[in-house]
Design a protein around this motif. Structure first.
Motif, PDB file in Angstrom:
ATOM      1  N   VAL A   1      18.067  73.880  14.288  1.00  0.00           N
ATOM      2  CA  VAL A   1      18.040  73.779  12.718  1.00  0.00           C
ATOM      3  C   VAL A   1      18.656  72.508  12.223  1.00  0.00           C
ATOM      4  CG1 VAL A   1      18.985  75.357  11.312  1.00  0.00           C
ATOM      5  CG2 VAL A   1      18.380  76.403  13.543  1.00  0.00           C
TER       6      VAL A   1
ATOM      7  N   PRO B   1      20.381  77.329  17.376  1.00  0.00           N
ATOM      8  CA  PRO B   1      20.636  78.343  16.593  1.00  0.00           C
ATOM      9  C   PRO B   1      22.135  78.815  17.603  1.00  0.00           C
ATOM     10  CG  PRO B   1      18.502  78.866  17.447  1.00  0.00           C
ATOM     11  CD  PRO B   1      19.047  77.247  18.219  1.00  0.00           C
ATOM     12  N   GLY B   2      22.294  78.413  18.418  1.00  0.00           N
ATOM     13  CA  GLY B   2      23.907  79.011  19.389  1.00  0.00           C
ATOM     14  C   GLY B   2      24.928  78.074  19.502  1.00  0.00           C
TER      15      GLY B   2
ATOM     16  N   THR C   1      28.280  76.899  18.837  1.00  0.00           N
ATOM     17  CA  THR C   1      29.275  77.743  17.281  1.00  0.00           C
ATOM     18  C   THR C   1      29.659  76.014  16.135  1.00  0.00           C
ATOM     19  OG1 THR C   1      30.712  76.489  18.998  1.00  0.00           O
ATOM     20  CG2 THR C   1      29.711  79.224  18.955  1.00  0.00           C
TER      21      THR C   1
ATOM     22  N   CYS D   1      38.721  79.909   8.187  1.00  0.00           N
ATOM     23  CA  CYS D   1      37.999  81.018   8.806  1.00  0.00           C
ATOM     24  C   CYS D   1      38.935  80.829  10.504  1.00  0.00           C
ATOM     25  CB  CYS D   1      36.366  81.090   8.317  1.00  0.00           C
ATOM     26  SG  CYS D   1      35.985  79.454   9.099  1.00  0.00           S
TER      27      CYS D   1
ATOM     28  N   LEU E   1      36.582  81.801  16.973  1.00  0.00           N
ATOM     29  CA  LEU E   1      35.337  83.121  16.811  1.00  0.00           C
ATOM     30  C   LEU E   1      33.810  82.768  16.668  1.00  0.00           C
ATOM     31  CD1 LEU E   1      37.220  84.715  14.223  1.00  0.00           C
ATOM     32  CD2 LEU E   1      37.182  86.071  16.753  1.00  0.00           C
ATOM     33  N   PRO E   2      33.408  83.024  16.891  1.00  0.00           N
ATOM     34  CA  PRO E   2      31.864  82.104  17.136  1.00  0.00           C
ATOM     35  C   PRO E   2      31.297  82.000  16.215  1.00  0.00           C
ATOM     36  CG  PRO E   2      31.959  84.174  18.393  1.00  0.00           C
ATOM     37  CD  PRO E   2      33.296  84.595  17.748  1.00  0.00           C
ATOM     38  N   SER E   3      31.800  81.521  14.871  1.00  0.00           N
ATOM     39  CA  SER E   3      30.704  81.663  14.006  1.00  0.00           C
ATOM     40  C   SER E   3      29.306  80.017  14.473  1.00  0.00           C
ATOM     41  CB  SER E   3      31.678  80.721  12.303  1.00  0.00           C
ATOM     42  OG  SER E   3      32.636  80.561  13.040  1.00  0.00           O
ATOM     43  N   LEU E   4      28.460  80.805  13.776  1.00  0.00           N
ATOM     44  CA  LEU E   4      27.487  79.503  15.146  1.00  0.00           C
ATOM     45  C   LEU E   4      27.047  78.514  13.725  1.00  0.00           C
ATOM     46  CD1 LEU E   4      24.519  81.827  15.571  1.00  0.00           C
ATOM     47  CD2 LEU E   4      26.113  80.425  17.456  1.00  0.00           C
TER      48      LEU E   4
ATOM     49  N   ALA F   1      25.309  77.016  12.061  1.00  0.00           N
ATOM     50  CA  ALA F   1      24.132  77.027  11.381  1.00  0.00           C
ATOM     51  C   ALA F   1      23.646  77.804  10.485  1.00  0.00           C
ATOM     52  CB  ALA F   1      22.551  77.459  12.330  1.00  0.00           C
ATOM     53  N   THR F   2      25.255  78.738  10.088  1.00  0.00           N
ATOM     54  CA  THR F   2      25.426  79.604   8.858  1.00  0.00           C
ATOM     55  C   THR F   2      26.394  79.581   8.094  1.00  0.00           C
ATOM     56  OG1 THR F   2      25.942  80.865  10.607  1.00  0.00           O
ATOM     57  CG2 THR F   2      24.438  81.379  10.760  1.00  0.00           C
ATOM     58  N   VAL F   3      26.889  78.203   8.362  1.00  0.00           N
ATOM     59  CA  VAL F   3      28.185  78.189   7.941  1.00  0.00           C
ATOM     60  C   VAL F   3      27.426  76.899   6.577  1.00  0.00           C
ATOM     61  CG1 VAL F   3      29.492  76.400   7.661  1.00  0.00           C
ATOM     62  CG2 VAL F   3      29.753  77.309   9.311  1.00  0.00           C
ATOM     63  N   ARG F   4      27.846  77.728   5.686  1.00  0.00           N
ATOM     64  CA  ARG F   4      26.897  77.737   3.811  1.00  0.00           C
ATOM     65  C   ARG F   4      28.383  77.063   3.289  1.00  0.00           C
ATOM     66  NH1 ARG F   4      25.054  81.420   6.304  1.00  0.00           N
ATOM     67  NH2 ARG F   4      22.742  81.947   5.053  1.00  0.00           N
TER      68      ARG F   4
ATOM     69  N   MET G   1      25.438  82.241  26.419  1.00  0.00           N
ATOM     70  CA  MET G   1      24.626  83.188  24.698  1.00  0.00           C
ATOM     71  C   MET G   1      22.810  82.673  25.511  1.00  0.00           C
ATOM     72  SD  MET G   1      24.549  83.332  21.218  1.00  0.00           S
ATOM     73  CE  MET G   1      25.861  82.201  21.049  1.00  0.00           C
TER      74      MET G   1
ATOM     75  N   PHE H   1      17.505  81.880  20.864  1.00  0.00           N
ATOM     76  CA  PHE H   1      17.012  83.052  20.128  1.00  0.00           C
ATOM     77  C   PHE H   1      16.906  81.247  18.435  1.00  0.00           C
ATOM     78  CE2 PHE H   1      21.772  82.137  19.177  1.00  0.00           C
ATOM     79  CZ  PHE H   1      21.863  82.136  18.028  1.00  0.00           C
TER      80      PHE H   1
ATOM     81  N   VAL I   1      27.615  87.928  17.383  1.00  0.00           N
ATOM     82  CA  VAL I   1      27.865  86.396  18.141  1.00  0.00           C
ATOM     83  C   VAL I   1      28.530  87.209  19.236  1.00  0.00           C
ATOM     84  CG1 VAL I   1      28.050  84.446  17.924  1.00  0.00           C
ATOM     85  CG2 VAL I   1      27.230  85.221  15.782  1.00  0.00           C
TER      86      VAL I   1
ATOM     87  N   ASP J   1      19.797  85.926   9.615  1.00  0.00           N
ATOM     88  CA  ASP J   1      20.930  85.584   8.367  1.00  0.00           C
ATOM     89  C   ASP J   1      20.793  86.302   7.553  1.00  0.00           C
ATOM     90  OD1 ASP J   1      22.923  84.519   7.627  1.00  0.00           O
ATOM     91  OD2 ASP J   1      23.115  81.996   7.990  1.00  0.00           O
TER      92      ASP J   1
END
Ligand SMILES: Cc1cc2nc3c(=O)[nH]c(=O)nc-3n(C[C@H](O)[C@H](O)[C@H](O)COP(=O)(O)OP(=O)(O)OC[C@H]3O[C@@H](n4cnc5c(N)ncnc54)[C@H](O)[C@@H]3O)c2cc1C
Ligand code: SF4
Ligand code: FES
Lengths: 169, 321
Positions: free
Chosen positions: A10, A27-28, A30, A66, A70-73, A75-78, B1, B4, B30, B45
């Motif tokens: 991504v 994607p995986g 972190t 945050c 912890l497993p924040s990915l 690719a999902t951080v905004r 993991m 995916f 996760v 997401d």
């Protein structure tokens, strides 16, 4: 056999310490790995070293704290991300870093960058229950009393700064 | 993991058409993907969806994507709810974790989280090592021969006490369900944890208006003072007039029940009760009826009643004799 998803990288752009960092990640990956292994934070880590002994890069979002442990990915951080390396200006320590040094709020320093980032949030949000707010940051050396003292010092300084600013208006 | 595919949903419609596992704060999903307990080939997401907003004007409405920290800090949220949230996890987790995700969190049973162990909930029919094994953290209420795992959400206990409802949206439309009926006790199918259908999205949590819910609290008993799951917890709301209890809401959970557990028998016993510790203890004594303690958690029958009594004492502090 379980169906395996295809790992499609991504393209993202992380806002780290005020700089935009374009990155292509699986994607995986972190946020922590993206910071440490992909964005090469070694220089920044050295700065952290001056601030509070050698410590792994921990970070906090500037909007609110945050946890990259912890497993924040990635690719999902905004939100924009500030790490401990983004706190000081030049050679001048952030008041919370100063307070950690003054109060001797660390022993081995492993947890310190994370403690400092949570402490910055605690001071900024003027939290009433500091111990509860900080409980997600474990310290194996148990420097807790001094960490609490450092937060108290930084909070008092922040309050004094606000009073001074108000008085000069 | 496991590898995916990750996509972002821009609209609720996108989400309803996707077969991906919904990702909100990711603090359960996760985490369990890292342990290979969950292995979704696709993850969606959902954080761009407009499932936000907190309203406290007529009852309470929380968008499913509201963060635990934001709901906890919102003025006017019933004390039992905000207290349950503040006592959950840590500040970092509360900043990331959503209300919808919280209700959907998976059990903390250590066998469930270890893919090298059998577990009926993870692999139906493989057995339950907790029943004859280490089960101090397991449930005494709502258990079965197949599974004794707890539902660890704190806020769900407060929500069930206050008759909250979940709003669920699917391609077929929207339905509303009392949260209490949403959860399923394990029975012979522990893998079925709730009533959510495939592809269905929690969009909102609604708490009906209850004028006396301002007199409510949440008590969480645990091994550590913070950043720890409950051994037992109780949410209580009281309508007190002239030194007597007119009406009550009581639910327990955390470390004692397989689903958030409403205690209508205790509520009935509290009606008309005076504000004394003896009256509270009397009413709470029916809480453990039907409980099935395990080898490692017999203490929880006593803990259960004491936790309820403590919540009642806290709520009536200053007014009991
Ligand atoms: C160290 C630790 C300590 C914790 N301590 C506590 C505690 O003391 N008390 C407590 O209550 N909780 C505790 N938790 C659990 C935590 O509260 C949950 O992990 C969190 O609330 C899940 O929310 P999320 O948004 O991160 O969900 P995610 O991880 O994103 O999702 C969780 C599940 O819900 C599904 N989902 C998410 N949103 C929706 C939706 N809108 N509709 C349908 N399905 C959805 C996902 O597909 C997934 O299956 C703890 C967690 C950790 C890691
Ligand atoms: S208690 Fe339930 S979740 Fe835990 S091992 Fe047994 S079946 Fe699995
Ligand atoms: S100073 Fe050593 S872990 Fe905190």
């Amino acid at each position: 056999m379980a169906i395996r998803g295809k790992e499609i990288p991504v393209d993202i752009s992380l806002d780290i310490n005020g700089r935009s960092e374009p990155l292509s990640v699986d994607p995986g990956v972190t946020l922590l790995d993206a910071l440490r292994e992909r964005l090469g934070v070694t220089g920044r880590r050295r700065k952290a070293a001056t601030a509070a002994s050698a410590a792994p890069a921990r970070c906090t979002s500037t909007v609110s704290q945050c946890s990259p442990a912890l497993p924040s990915l990635a690719a999902t951080v905004r939100r924009p991300v500030t790490t401990v390396e983004g706190l000081s200006t030049g050679d001048e320590l952030h008041p919370v870093q100063r307070a950690f040094v003054d109060q001797d709020a660390l022993q081995c320093g492993f947890c310190t960058s994370g403690q400092i980032m949570s402490a910055v949030a605690a001071v900024r949000e003027d939290v009433s229950d500091v111990r509860e707010f900080m409980s997600g940051n474990l310290c194996r050396c148990s420097a807790y009393p001094n960490i609490i003292a450092a937060i108290k010092q930084a909070s008092e300084q922040a309050a004094a700064d606000t009073r001074r600013a108000d008085a000069t208006v | 993991m496991r590898p995916f595919e990750l996509t972002r949903a821009a609209t609720v419609q996108d989400a309803l058409e996707s077969t991906g596992a919904f990702l909100a704060g990711g603090t359960t999903l996760v985490d369990l993907m890292k342990l290979d307990v969950l292995t979704p080939p696709c993850v969606l997401d959902i954080n761009d969806l407009p499932l936000r907003g907190i309203s406290t004007s007529d009852g309470m409405r929380f968008g499913a994507l509201e963060r635990m920290a934001d709901v906890a800090a919102h003025p006017g949220v019933y004390p039992a709810i905000s207290k349950a949230l503040v006592l959950s996890a840590s500040q970092q987790l509360r900043n990331m974790a959503s209300i919808g995700g919280n209700l959907m969190q998976r059990t903390r049973c250590s066998y469930f989280r270890d893919v090298t162990m059998p577990c009926n909930r993870r692999v139906p029919g493989s057995g339950c090592p907790a029943i004859g094994g280490t089960n101090r953290m397991h449930a005494i209420l709502g258990t079965s021969d197949a599974c004794v795992a707890t539902h660890a959400s704190d806020v769900a206990v407060a929500l069930v006490a206050l008759d909250a409802e979940v709003v669920l949206t699917s391609a077929d439309g929207t339905r509303t369900l009392p949260l209490r009926d949403f959860y399923r006790v394990p029975g012979s199918t522990p893998e079925v944890e709730n009533d959510l259908r495939a592809g269905e999205l929690i969009t909102e949590v609604y708490v009906p208006r209850l004028d006396w819910a301002a007199t409510s609290t949440y008590v969480k008993v645990r091994d550590r003072q913070s950043y720890e799951f409950a051994l037992c917890s109780a949410a209580v709301a009281l309508d007190v007039r002239d030194g007597r209890i007119l009406d009550a809401r009581v639910a327990v959970g955390g470390g004692v029940a397989t689903v958030p557990w409403r205690l209508t028998a205790v509520e009935a016993a509290l009606q008309g009760a005076q504000l004394t510790e003896e009256a509270f203890a009397d009413a709470a004594s029916v809480a453990a009826e039907g409980a099935h303690p395990l080898s490692g958690n017999e203490f929880k029958t006593t803990l259960l009643t004491r936790t309820i009594v403590r919540a009642l004492l806290e709520l009536t502090e200053g007014s009991h004799r």
